[in-house]
Design an enzyme around this catalytic site. Structure first.
Site, PDB file in Angstrom:
ATOM      1  CG  HIS A  12      -1.885  -0.923   1.142  1.00  0.00           C
ATOM      2  ND1 HIS A  12      -2.999  -1.224   0.068  1.00  0.00           N
ATOM      3  CD2 HIS A  12      -2.022  -2.164   2.129  1.00  0.00           C
ATOM      4  CE1 HIS A  12      -3.612  -2.320   0.471  1.00  0.00           C
ATOM      5  NE2 HIS A  12      -3.110  -3.100   1.453  1.00  0.00           N
ATOM      6  CE  LYS A  41      -4.842  -7.179  -2.176  1.00  0.00           C
ATOM      7  NZ  LYS A  41      -3.831  -6.363  -1.017  1.00  0.00           N
ATOM      8  CG  HIS A 119      -6.932  -4.543   6.564  1.00  0.00           C
ATOM      9  ND1 HIS A 119      -7.127  -4.947   5.506  1.00  0.00           N
ATOM     10  CD2 HIS A 119      -7.932  -4.070   6.966  1.00  0.00           C
ATOM     11  CE1 HIS A 119      -8.510  -4.889   5.237  1.00  0.00           C
ATOM     12  NE2 HIS A 119      -9.203  -4.115   6.110  1.00  0.00           N
ATOM     13  CG  PHE A 120      -6.220   0.528   2.180  1.00  0.00           C
ATOM     14  CD1 PHE A 120      -5.377   1.687   2.275  1.00  0.00           C
ATOM     15  CD2 PHE A 120      -7.297   0.273   1.303  1.00  0.00           C
ATOM     16  CE1 PHE A 120      -5.772   2.893   1.673  1.00  0.00           C
ATOM     17  CE2 PHE A 120      -7.752   1.583   0.903  1.00  0.00           C
ATOM     18  CZ  PHE A 120      -7.070   2.946   1.059  1.00  0.00           C
ATOM     19  CG  ASP A 121     -11.535  -1.965   6.671  1.00  0.00           C
ATOM     20  OD1 ASP A 121     -11.321  -3.287   6.445  1.00  0.00           O
ATOM     21  OD2 ASP A 121     -12.711  -1.332   7.171  1.00  0.00           O
TER      22      ASP A 121
HETATM   23  P1  ADP Z   1      -4.951  -5.840   2.837  1.00  0.00           P
HETATM   24  O1  ADP Z   1      -6.057  -6.194   3.567  1.00  0.00           O
HETATM   25  O2  ADP Z   1      -4.220  -4.688   3.378  1.00  0.00           O
HETATM   26  O3  ADP Z   1      -5.058  -5.679   1.573  1.00  0.00           O
HETATM   27  P2  ADP Z   1      -4.172  -8.408   3.365  1.00  0.00           P
HETATM   28  O4  ADP Z   1      -5.420  -8.867   3.504  1.00  0.00           O
HETATM   29  O5  ADP Z   1      -3.170  -9.207   2.608  1.00  0.00           O
HETATM   30  O6  ADP Z   1      -3.891  -6.819   3.126  1.00  0.00           O
HETATM   31  O7  ADP Z   1      -3.441  -8.287   4.900  1.00  0.00           O
HETATM   32  C1  ADP Z   1      -4.049  -7.535   5.586  1.00  0.00           C
HETATM   33  C2  ADP Z   1      -3.535  -8.281   7.251  1.00  0.00           C
HETATM   34  O8  ADP Z   1      -3.935  -7.338   8.331  1.00  0.00           O
HETATM   35  C3  ADP Z   1      -3.795  -9.575   7.767  1.00  0.00           C
HETATM   36  O9  ADP Z   1      -2.765 -10.006   7.979  1.00  0.00           O
HETATM   37  C4  ADP Z   1      -5.044  -9.417   8.693  1.00  0.00           C
HETATM   38  O10 ADP Z   1      -5.063 -10.609   9.721  1.00  0.00           O
HETATM   39  C5  ADP Z   1      -4.381  -8.204   9.247  1.00  0.00           C
HETATM   40  N1  ADP Z   1      -5.776  -7.518  10.062  1.00  0.00           N
HETATM   41  C6  ADP Z   1      -5.468  -6.866  11.196  1.00  0.00           C
HETATM   42  N2  ADP Z   1      -6.623  -6.284  11.591  1.00  0.00           N
HETATM   43  C7  ADP Z   1      -7.598  -6.346  10.727  1.00  0.00           C
HETATM   44  C8  ADP Z   1      -8.952  -6.068  10.311  1.00  0.00           C
HETATM   45  N3  ADP Z   1      -9.506  -5.413  11.215  1.00  0.00           N
HETATM   46  N4  ADP Z   1      -9.513  -6.165   9.214  1.00  0.00           N
HETATM   47  C9  ADP Z   1      -8.895  -7.109   8.189  1.00  0.00           C
HETATM   48  N5  ADP Z   1      -7.477  -7.561   8.434  1.00  0.00           N
HETATM   49  C10 ADP Z   1      -6.968  -7.150   9.524  1.00  0.00           C
END
Ligand code: ADP
Length: 124
Positions: A12, A41, A119-121
């Site tokens: 990101h 992805k 993590h990017f929500d």
């Molecule tokens: P992104 O979601 O940033 O595109 P990934 O899905 O590959 O990337 O990785 C996200 C990481 O963040 C995972 O290891 C997940 O367990 C962690 N994480 C921590 N908190 C959260 C959350 N609230 N929601 C989603 N993932 C989370």
């Protein structure tokens, strides 16, 4: 847990490049940042701001993440972003993306003793 923040940086963070209308940005960056290995992805957002600005988002008030966890935080200011979305014609291993250049507030999930984004929500 180090790998998670490392992964966030890889997937990101791109403070070096400013938002432009380079149509190849996503095709090049999704590959360069290893998000086209095994599968393409489908969506991913890059943030074009200094690390300190993005890390500081974790100090904003807690909000609920898409998955229901409470460890999300929203930036008070809009940030420069590039959102990459896989095109309909894209076929692994030839992953193809369309880029959207946005200035939006971001929502990230944070974790750790040094509480930083993992993590990017969303952007809003
Ligand atoms: P992104 O979601 O940033 O595109 P990934 O899905 O590959 O990337 O990785 C996200 C990481 O963040 C995972 O290891 C997940 O367990 C962690 N994480 C921590 N908190 C959260 C959350 N609230 N929601 C989603 N993932 C989370």
């Amino acid at each position: 847990r180090f790998w998670r923040l490392h992964k966030f940086q890889r997937q990101h963070m791109d403070p070096e490049h400013l938002t432009t209308n380079n149509t190849q940005y996503c095709n090049l960056m999704m590959k360069a940042r290893n998000m086209t290995k095994g599968i393409c992805k489908p969506v991913n957002t890059f943030i074009h701001e200094p690390k300190e600005i993005v890390d500081a988002v974790c100090q904003e008030a807690n909000i609920t993440c898409k998955n229901g966890q409470p460890n999300c935080h929203q930036s008070s200011l809009p940030l420069n972003l590039t959102h990459c979305r896989q095109t309909g014609a894209s076929k692994y291993p030839n992953c193809q993306y369309r880029a959207s250049y946005l200035t939006k507030q971001i929502i990230v999930a944070c974790e750790g003793k040094v509480y930083v984004p993992v993590h990017f929500d969303a952007y809003v």
